[in-house]
Write a protein that holds these residues in place. Sequence first.
Motif, PDB file in Angstrom:
ATOM      1  N   TYR A  93      62.526  58.326  -6.076  1.00 17.70           N
ATOM      2  CA  TYR A  93      61.364  58.503  -5.207  1.00 17.70           C
ATOM      3  C   TYR A  93      61.753  58.565  -3.735  1.00 17.70           C
ATOM      4  CZ  TYR A  93      57.962  58.098  -8.953  1.00 17.70           C
ATOM      5  OH  TYR A  93      57.200  58.332 -10.081  1.00 17.70           O
ATOM      6  N   GLY A  94      63.047  58.447  -3.434  1.00 17.37           N
ATOM      7  CA  GLY A  94      63.494  58.544  -2.053  1.00 17.37           C
ATOM      8  C   GLY A  94      63.255  57.294  -1.235  1.00 17.37           C
ATOM      9  N   GLY A  95      63.166  56.160  -1.882  1.00 16.94           N
ATOM     10  CA  GLY A  95      62.946  54.900  -1.162  1.00 16.94           C
ATOM     11  C   GLY A  95      61.786  54.141  -1.761  1.00 16.94           C
ATOM     12  N   GLY A  96      61.084  53.441  -0.899  1.00 23.57           N
ATOM     13  CA  GLY A  96      59.972  52.617  -1.355  1.00 23.57           C
ATOM     14  C   GLY A  96      60.364  51.158  -1.383  1.00 23.57           C
ATOM     15  N   THR A  97      59.483  50.341  -1.934  1.00 31.39           N
ATOM     16  CA  THR A  97      59.739  48.903  -2.010  1.00 31.39           C
ATOM     17  C   THR A  97      59.376  48.381  -3.391  1.00 31.39           C
ATOM     18  OG1 THR A  97      57.528  48.396  -1.169  1.00 31.39           O
ATOM     19  CG2 THR A  97      59.305  48.494   0.459  1.00 31.39           C
ATOM     20  N   ILE A  98      60.087  47.339  -3.790  1.00 24.97           N
ATOM     21  CA  ILE A  98      59.787  46.609  -5.018  1.00 24.97           C
ATOM     22  C   ILE A  98      59.475  45.177  -4.597  1.00 24.97           C
ATOM     23  CG2 ILE A  98      60.698  45.733  -7.198  1.00 24.97           C
ATOM     24  CD1 ILE A  98      60.595  48.637  -7.475  1.00 24.97           C
ATOM     25  N   THR A  99      58.343  44.665  -5.022  1.00 25.84           N
ATOM     26  CA  THR A  99      57.982  43.288  -4.704  1.00 25.84           C
ATOM     27  C   THR A  99      57.608  42.545  -5.984  1.00 25.84           C
ATOM     28  OG1 THR A  99      55.712  43.997  -4.247  1.00 25.84           O
ATOM     29  CG2 THR A  99      57.179  43.759  -2.352  1.00 25.84           C
ATOM     30  N   SER A 100      57.798  41.254  -5.949  1.00 29.94           N
ATOM     31  CA  SER A 100      57.379  40.389  -7.045  1.00 29.94           C
ATOM     32  C   SER A 100      56.040  39.793  -6.652  1.00 29.94           C
ATOM     33  CB  SER A 100      58.415  39.286  -7.277  1.00 29.94           C
ATOM     34  OG  SER A 100      58.013  38.447  -8.333  1.00 29.94           O
ATOM     35  N   VAL A 101      55.061  39.924  -7.529  1.00 29.07           N
ATOM     36  CA  VAL A 101      53.702  39.486  -7.216  1.00 29.07           C
ATOM     37  C   VAL A 101      53.302  38.363  -8.167  1.00 29.07           C
ATOM     38  CG1 VAL A 101      51.288  40.195  -7.041  1.00 29.07           C
ATOM     39  CG2 VAL A 101      53.107  41.810  -6.439  1.00 29.07           C
ATOM     40  N   ILE A 140      82.776  63.378  -3.161  1.00 29.58           N
ATOM     41  CA  ILE A 140      82.261  62.436  -2.166  1.00 29.58           C
ATOM     42  C   ILE A 140      81.194  63.150  -1.333  1.00 29.58           C
ATOM     43  CG2 ILE A 140      82.879  60.814  -0.337  1.00 29.58           C
ATOM     44  CD1 ILE A 140      84.514  60.390  -2.945  1.00 29.58           C
ATOM     45  N   ILE A 141      80.011  62.559  -1.265  1.00 35.96           N
ATOM     46  CA  ILE A 141      78.890  63.138  -0.515  1.00 35.96           C
ATOM     47  C   ILE A 141      78.439  62.089   0.511  1.00 35.96           C
ATOM     48  CG2 ILE A 141      76.571  64.108  -0.689  1.00 35.96           C
ATOM     49  CD1 ILE A 141      77.253  64.631  -3.705  1.00 35.96           C
ATOM     50  N   PRO A 142      78.794  62.271   1.792  1.00 38.26           N
ATOM     51  CA  PRO A 142      78.459  61.255   2.798  1.00 38.26           C
ATOM     52  C   PRO A 142      76.965  61.063   3.053  1.00 38.26           C
ATOM     53  CG  PRO A 142      80.237  62.675   3.575  1.00 38.26           C
ATOM     54  CD  PRO A 142      79.687  63.301   2.332  1.00 38.26           C
ATOM     55  N   ARG A 143      76.172  62.155   2.943  1.00 31.30           N
ATOM     56  CA  ARG A 143      74.730  62.054   3.214  1.00 31.30           C
ATOM     57  C   ARG A 143      73.968  62.983   2.274  1.00 31.30           C
ATOM     58  NH1 ARG A 143      73.106  64.172   8.414  1.00 31.30           N
ATOM     59  NH2 ARG A 143      71.124  63.136   8.063  1.00 31.30           N
ATOM     60  N   CYS A 144      72.957  62.441   1.633  1.00 30.51           N
ATOM     61  CA  CYS A 144      72.076  63.268   0.808  1.00 30.51           C
ATOM     62  C   CYS A 144      70.720  62.582   0.700  1.00 30.51           C
ATOM     63  CB  CYS A 144      72.678  63.550  -0.569  1.00 30.51           C
ATOM     64  SG  CYS A 144      73.183  62.104  -1.509  1.00 30.51           S
ATOM     65  N   MET A 145      69.757  63.317   0.162  1.00 29.41           N
ATOM     66  CA  MET A 145      68.399  62.785   0.073  1.00 29.41           C
ATOM     67  C   MET A 145      67.685  63.397  -1.115  1.00 29.41           C
ATOM     68  SD  MET A 145      65.268  63.155   2.828  1.00 29.41           S
ATOM     69  CE  MET A 145      65.789  61.878   3.957  1.00 29.41           C
ATOM     70  N   GLN A 146      66.886  62.599  -1.790  1.00 32.75           N
ATOM     71  CA  GLN A 146      66.017  63.103  -2.855  1.00 32.75           C
ATOM     72  C   GLN A 146      64.895  63.873  -2.184  1.00 32.75           C
ATOM     73  OE1 GLN A 146      65.975  63.356  -6.063  1.00 32.75           O
ATOM     74  NE2 GLN A 146      63.976  62.991  -6.909  1.00 32.75           N
ATOM     75  N   ARG A 147      64.839  65.202  -2.438  1.00 30.28           N
ATOM     76  CA  ARG A 147      63.821  66.032  -1.796  1.00 30.28           C
ATOM     77  C   ARG A 147      62.892  66.707  -2.797  1.00 30.28           C
ATOM     78  NH1 ARG A 147      66.568  69.654   2.783  1.00 30.28           N
ATOM     79  NH2 ARG A 147      65.029  71.015   1.862  1.00 30.28           N
ATOM     80  N   SER A 159      63.078  59.520 -25.080  1.00 27.81           N
ATOM     81  CA  SER A 159      63.176  58.546 -23.997  1.00 27.81           C
ATOM     82  C   SER A 159      62.768  59.186 -22.681  1.00 27.81           C
ATOM     83  CB  SER A 159      64.609  58.020 -23.893  1.00 27.81           C
ATOM     84  OG  SER A 159      64.969  57.333 -25.070  1.00 27.81           O
ATOM     85  N   ALA A 160      61.997  58.481 -21.899  1.00 23.66           N
ATOM     86  CA  ALA A 160      61.570  58.986 -20.591  1.00 23.66           C
ATOM     87  C   ALA A 160      62.735  58.887 -19.614  1.00 23.66           C
ATOM     88  CB  ALA A 160      60.387  58.175 -20.082  1.00 23.66           C
ATOM     89  N   THR A 161      62.893  59.910 -18.798  1.00 23.84           N
ATOM     90  CA  THR A 161      63.990  59.949 -17.836  1.00 23.84           C
ATOM     91  C   THR A 161      63.449  59.920 -16.409  1.00 23.84           C
ATOM     92  OG1 THR A 161      64.030  62.377 -17.825  1.00 23.84           O
ATOM     93  CG2 THR A 161      65.464  61.255 -19.419  1.00 23.84           C
ATOM     94  N   LEU A 162      64.347  59.648 -15.479  1.00 28.99           N
ATOM     95  CA  LEU A 162      64.040  59.669 -14.051  1.00 28.99           C
ATOM     96  C   LEU A 162      64.834  60.817 -13.436  1.00 28.99           C
ATOM     97  CD1 LEU A 162      64.345  55.850 -13.280  1.00 28.99           C
ATOM     98  CD2 LEU A 162      62.232  57.160 -13.596  1.00 28.99           C
ATOM     99  N   PRO A 163      64.175  61.882 -12.947  1.00 29.38           N
ATOM    100  CA  PRO A 163      64.885  63.043 -12.421  1.00 29.38           C
ATOM    101  C   PRO A 163      65.397  62.806 -11.002  1.00 29.38           C
ATOM    102  CG  PRO A 163      62.526  63.408 -12.288  1.00 29.38           C
ATOM    103  CD  PRO A 163      62.724  62.064 -12.928  1.00 29.38           C
ATOM    104  N   LEU A 164      66.704  62.791 -10.856  1.00 31.47           N
ATOM    105  CA  LEU A 164      67.320  62.620  -9.542  1.00 31.47           C
ATOM    106  C   LEU A 164      67.880  63.966  -9.096  1.00 31.47           C
ATOM    107  CD1 LEU A 164      68.171  60.598  -7.319  1.00 31.47           C
ATOM    108  CD2 LEU A 164      70.302  60.272  -8.584  1.00 31.47           C
ATOM    109  N   ASN A 165      67.394  64.472  -7.973  1.00 31.75           N
ATOM    110  CA  ASN A 165      67.850  65.750  -7.447  1.00 31.75           C
ATOM    111  C   ASN A 165      68.187  65.541  -5.970  1.00 31.75           C
ATOM    112  OD1 ASN A 165      68.194  68.353  -6.434  1.00 31.75           O
ATOM    113  ND2 ASN A 165      66.653  69.222  -7.779  1.00 31.75           N
ATOM    114  N   LEU A 166      69.470  65.364  -5.700  1.00 29.51           N
ATOM    115  CA  LEU A 166      69.923  65.048  -4.347  1.00 29.51           C
ATOM    116  C   LEU A 166      70.304  66.312  -3.594  1.00 29.51           C
ATOM    117  CD1 LEU A 166      72.136  61.966  -5.233  1.00 29.51           C
ATOM    118  CD2 LEU A 166      69.842  61.943  -4.211  1.00 29.51           C
ATOM    119  N   SER A 167      69.703  66.524  -2.438  1.00 28.13           N
ATOM    120  CA  SER A 167      70.054  67.635  -1.554  1.00 28.13           C
ATOM    121  C   SER A 167      71.012  67.121  -0.490  1.00 28.13           C
ATOM    122  CB  SER A 167      68.808  68.201  -0.872  1.00 28.13           C
ATOM    123  OG  SER A 167      67.944  68.775  -1.817  1.00 28.13           O
TER     124      SER A 167
END
Length: 195
Positions: A93-101, A140-147, A159-167
């Motif tokens: 998701y390109g970041g975000g936060t996980i919290t315990s509630v 080696i990729i110094p900088r990339c981002m999920q776009r 099984s459900a997957t999580l699609p990671l596509n790094l630019s």
Amino acid sequence: MGAENIFTAQIAALYLGPVGTTAPDGPTVALAPAWKNVGLFTPDSLAWSGDPEFSETEAHQSPNPVKVWQTKDANNLEVELLEWSAANFMAVYGGGTITSVTPSGGGAAYYKFTPPSIGTRTEVAAVLELGDGTRRMRRIIPRCMQREGVAHELGRDASATLPLNLSLLGNDLGTAPFYDVFNAAFSSFAPPEED
């Protein structure tokens, strides 16, 4: 020239870390603790693509361009992650936060994921590790981002997957957006000897 130069990625691993994490100094040295393995991914999903763009000058005297120059480059690394974890969710998701509630009225605690708001996506660094027999390489990729957007197929028969596509993102002028390192078992990469 020969079959010994054919490469089949029999093993593969992908590591992500914060931008600026020390890159491994070679294809087999231990990675710094900041590099985190994304874990299992589907065997047919790992892919690399490049999409350069060019401009050209045409002349009446030639049916072919008389000058061509590259104006842009775009590289992507894709993989379908199998492991659902906080780190992998934030990666796709390109970041975000996980919290315990803890519910105020009592009850079992739970975890809450909040995706990043516009303008707060995080960049990451990546190391892709591949092996075939004794041959080992790392990209080696110094900088990339999920776009890319995230699409989940949530059927009960797979099984459900999580699609990671790094630019890949650019670096300082003259610095490559990625580079590869190979161990000595890749003898075909040895530079030619000078006479």
